[in-house]
Motif scaffolding. Structure first.
Motif, mmCIF file in Angstrom:
data_model
loop_
_atom_site.group_PDB
_atom_site.id
_atom_site.type_symbol
_atom_site.label_atom_id
_atom_site.label_comp_id
_atom_site.label_asym_id
_atom_site.label_seq_id
_atom_site.Cartn_x
_atom_site.Cartn_y
_atom_site.Cartn_z
ATOM 1 N N LEU A 1 0.899 -1.149 -0.032
ATOM 2 C CA LEU A 1 -0.016 0.018 -0.053
ATOM 3 C C LEU A 1 0.797 1.099 0.001
ATOM 4 O O LEU A 1 2.011 1.372 0.773
ATOM 5 N N LYS A 2 0.519 2.248 -0.757
ATOM 6 C CA LYS A 2 1.148 3.452 -0.816
ATOM 7 C C LYS A 2 0.466 4.800 -0.833
ATOM 8 O O LYS A 2 -0.542 4.882 -1.693
ATOM 9 N N ASP A 3 0.531 5.656 0.183
ATOM 10 C CA ASP A 3 -0.171 6.786 0.272
ATOM 11 C C ASP A 3 -1.648 6.803 0.066
ATOM 12 O O ASP A 3 -2.304 7.534 -0.555
ATOM 13 N N ILE A 4 -2.359 5.893 0.991
ATOM 14 C CA ILE A 4 -3.739 5.600 0.888
ATOM 15 C C ILE A 4 -4.447 6.784 1.852
ATOM 16 O O ILE A 4 -3.931 6.960 3.073
ATOM 17 N N GLY B 1 -3.602 -4.754 -2.918
ATOM 18 C CA GLY B 1 -3.857 -4.365 -1.556
ATOM 19 C C GLY B 1 -5.292 -3.908 -0.876
ATOM 20 O O GLY B 1 -5.223 -3.565 0.194
ATOM 21 N N LYS B 2 -6.265 -4.443 -1.754
ATOM 22 C CA LYS B 2 -7.646 -4.250 -1.091
ATOM 23 C C LYS B 2 -7.679 -4.971 0.171
ATOM 24 O O LYS B 2 -8.039 -4.472 1.263
ATOM 25 N N THR B 3 -7.258 -6.515 0.250
ATOM 26 C CA THR B 3 -7.311 -7.168 1.440
ATOM 27 C C THR B 3 -6.401 -6.633 2.641
ATOM 28 O O THR B 3 -7.017 -6.591 3.801
ATOM 29 N N THR B 4 -5.335 -6.091 2.039
ATOM 30 C CA THR B 4 -4.165 -5.466 3.002
ATOM 31 C C THR B 4 -4.768 -4.409 3.593
ATOM 32 O O THR B 4 -4.624 -4.121 5.032
ATOM 33 N N PHE B 5 -5.594 -3.737 3.063
ATOM 34 C CA PHE B 5 -5.969 -2.377 3.513
ATOM 35 C C PHE B 5 -7.209 -2.766 4.652
ATOM 36 O O PHE B 5 -7.140 -2.205 5.857
ATOM 37 N N LEU B 6 -7.998 -3.808 4.252
ATOM 38 C CA LEU B 6 -9.156 -4.168 5.169
ATOM 39 C C LEU B 6 -8.540 -4.740 6.469
ATOM 40 O O LEU B 6 -8.824 -4.602 7.670
ATOM 41 N N ARG B 7 -7.403 -5.409 6.327
ATOM 42 C CA ARG B 7 -6.624 -6.252 7.351
ATOM 43 C C ARG B 7 -5.950 -5.014 8.268
ATOM 44 O O ARG B 7 -5.704 -4.960 9.562
ATOM 45 N N PRO C 1 0.744 -1.021 9.682
ATOM 46 C CA PRO C 1 1.186 0.090 8.528
ATOM 47 C C PRO C 1 2.575 0.170 9.035
ATOM 48 O O PRO C 1 3.121 0.355 10.067
ATOM 49 N N THR C 2 3.425 0.394 7.718
ATOM 50 C CA THR C 2 4.697 1.036 8.110
ATOM 51 C C THR C 2 4.788 2.535 7.664
ATOM 52 O O THR C 2 6.185 3.006 8.084
#
Length: 259
Positions: A25-28, A47-53, A61-62
Motif C-alpha cells: 500500500l502507498k499513500d492511501i 492491496g484491497k485485503t491488506t487495507f481491510l486487514r 502499517p509501516t
C-alpha cells in the motif's frame, strides 16, 4: 468535526521478504463515514485485503496512520469495534450453526440467556431461522456464508468488514446474497467495508466505490454512488448503473498506467 468512523492518512505498508521489499500500500488517504457501504475493487495483489486487514489490526502499517472510531486500530480491535467476514466461511465443522455463532459471545463472557437471544436475532437477520442446530456440512455454500455473517454480527459491532465473502459462489446465489446484504445493511445501519473483484457487485452494493491500482496499492478513483439506497437487481439495467460501472472500469484501466 469529521463524521469518519475509519480514517486513513498517507497510509503505507511495505512487507519485507527474502526477495526484497514488497510495497503493498502507498499513500492511501480515505475517510469512511458512519453508515457508508464502501467497496474496494482492483486487480489481485493491489492491496484491497491488506487495507481491510489494516483496519482490523491484522496488519501493521509501516507509514502514515489509520483510526477506527477515533482510536488506533489496535484499540478498536480490543474494544471489538467490528465484525470480520472472511472469503471462506470458516465455520467449525464440529459445532452447530448456533454453536459457531455463539463462539465469540462465549469468549466475550456473555451469559447463556443473552447468547441464546443474540443467536436467534442474528439468524433471523440473515434468514437462517430454524437452522441453529444444523451442522455446517448440512448447509449450502451460500447458507454457510450467511452463518459466517451472522457470527460477525452476533456481538453487534457498528462496523462490518467483508473480504470477498461471495467470491466462491455461483452467480445466482451471489445475486441473491447481494440483495439480502443490502436489506441487512438497511436494517442494521452498519458501516460496511467490502472487498470484491466484481464490478457489478461493487456498483450494486455500494454508496462509495474505491478503485485501487496494482502494486504498490494506491487509490486510483473514489466514486460516490448516485444510485438510491434502496435497490433491486433490476437497477443493473439502468443507464445510471451502466455509467458508474463504466467509470469503475476506466479507473481500473487508469490504475494499470502506474505499471
Amino acid at each position: 468535526m469529521s463524521d469518519a468512523v475509519i480514517s486513513a492518512k498517507n497510509l503505507s505498508l511495505t512487507f519485507q521478504t527474502n526477495d526484497g521489499p514488497v510495497h503493498a500500500l502507498k499513500d492511501i488517504n480515505l475517510d469512511i463515514n458512519k453508515g457508508d457501504f464502501v467497496s474496494f475493487i482492483g486487480p489481485s495483489g493491489c492491496g484491497k485485503t491488506t487495507f481491510l486487514r489494516c483496519i482490523a489490526d491484522l496488519e501493521t502499517p509501516t507509514g502514515g496512520s489509520i483510526t477506527v472510531n477515533g482510536m488506533s486500530a489496535a484499540e478498536a480491535r480490543m474494544k471489538r469495534a467490528y465484525g470480520y467476514v472472511f472469503q471462506a466461511a470458516g465455520l467449525y465443522p464440529w459445532r452447530t450453526v448456533g454453536g459457531n455463532i455463539r463462539l465469540p459471545l462465549e469468549i466475550m463472557g456473555y451469559d447463556k440467556a443473552e447468547q441464546a437471544k443474540r443467536v436467534t436475532d442474528v439468524l433471523e437477520l440473515v434468514e437462517l431461522s430454524g437452522f441453529e442446530n444444523k451442522f455446517p456440512w448440512q448447509l449450502s455454500g451460500g447458507m454457510q456464508q450467511r452463518a459466517s455473517i451472522a457470527r460477525a454480527l452476533a456481538f453487534n459491532a457498528d462496523i462490518l468488514l467483508m473480504d470477498e465473502p461471495f467470491g466462491a459462489l455461483d452467480e445466482i446465489v451471489r445475486d441473491h446474497l447481494n440483495e439480502q446484504l443490502l436489506k441487512l445493511w438497511a436494517r442494521t445501519e452498519k458501516t460496511i467495508g467490502f472487498v470484491t473483484h466484481s464490478i457489478p457487485e461493487a456498483v450494486f452494493l455500494s454508496t462509495k466505490i474505491v478503485v485501487m491500482s496494482p502494486r504498490p496499492g494506491r487509490i486510483a478513483d473514489v466514486i460516490e454512488s448516485t444510485l438510491p439506497r434502496e435497490r433491486t437487481l433490476d437497477i443493473r439495467e439502468s443507464q445510471e448503473f451502466i455509467d458508474i460501472a463504466h467509470r469503475v472500469r476506466e479507473g481500473l484501466r487508469a490504475g494499470h498506467a502506474y505499471d
